[in-house]
Design a protein around this motif. Sequence first.
Motif: not given
Length: 126
Positions: A61-64, A67-68, A72-74, A94-95
């Motif tokens: 996952p990331s922002h639209p 950007t993380p 994202t880190a998890r 990319d989800e």
Amino acid sequence: METILGFDFGIKRIGVAMGNTLIRQAAPLAVISAQANDVRFAEIAALIEKWGPVRFVVGLPSHPDGTPHDMTARCRKFANQLHGRFNLPVELVDERYSSAVIQAKRGEIIDDKAAAIILQQYFETL
């Protein structure tokens, strides 16, 4: 033909999907609701033993804007743990828009369906 397991990682639940490289169709498989990592990975190990995957796909996952954020880190950490514990390759997908595809009823657990969408996105890149 190779079997692949896909994962939608979450803090409360992990959705799991499976598919193979022959028909390139992902299907929801399971939802892991355990909170303890040892129990989660034991359930994953049982799925690996049953289905014999050759690789994993994990939604990232990331922002639209790409950007993380915290998840994202998890998810990267979860992907690294999968690789370290089971010695199979892990692909990150990319989800960002997979959740928008699922219209869930109130209270319905959709994590396995989200994992299927993530895995299907992977198959579409092959």
